[in-house]
Design a protein around this motif. Sequence first.
Motif: not given
Length: 225
Positions: A76-93
Amino acid sequence: MKKIIYNRFNKAWLEDLPRVVYDGKIIVVTSFSEAEKAVDYLLTMPILGVDTETRPSFTKNQHYKCSLLQVATHHNCFLFRLNYIGLSPAIVRLLEDTKVPKVGLSWHDDIHSLHELGNFTPGNFIDLQHHMRDIGIEDLSLQKLYANLFEERISKAERLSNWERDVLQEKQMTYAAIDAWACIRLYEELERLKASGEYEIHDEQTELEIEEEFKLYEELAAQKK
């Protein structure tokens, strides 16, 4: 039988290859809470494929920041929409994680784009380009690498589409997922070939010369009949 790999892959050969089909699940992430759950799951995986997309600019001096981070597993693949949530703490992690290997292509460019959104220290990333050079492959675009190793064609039709549209189109999501998922497949196949030695590197020009000589031979044979 050893796999034939070319040091340089002729772009003309792509036209005759079947298109890559992705049948994994695609999950779009648009909130901090969704990102936390997605990252918790992703960090339990043995390996991840990664890529980014940025809205293209067709106007001089106009620049968009990174729009999408796609992170794939085998299925599977997760698409993180950075234009909505930016570098959230979870993404930085996720980006700073040092345990799970994350495979990308020309990943230093993606890191640069992501750093425009915020600060982080890159964790365990593997750049396919460096590893492909080790066995003599010189054409290092994702499309040519995949065609070279798997004899299938990755469509690049959506590369310059609008990655900041309100709702991504299905063909955009599939394109993005394939780019990340393909990195896992390429890396694992590369490691298999290196371990087994079951491959031969052929020179593209030599192969083309052989084809031309064969055509000439057929023409001369036809003239003698």
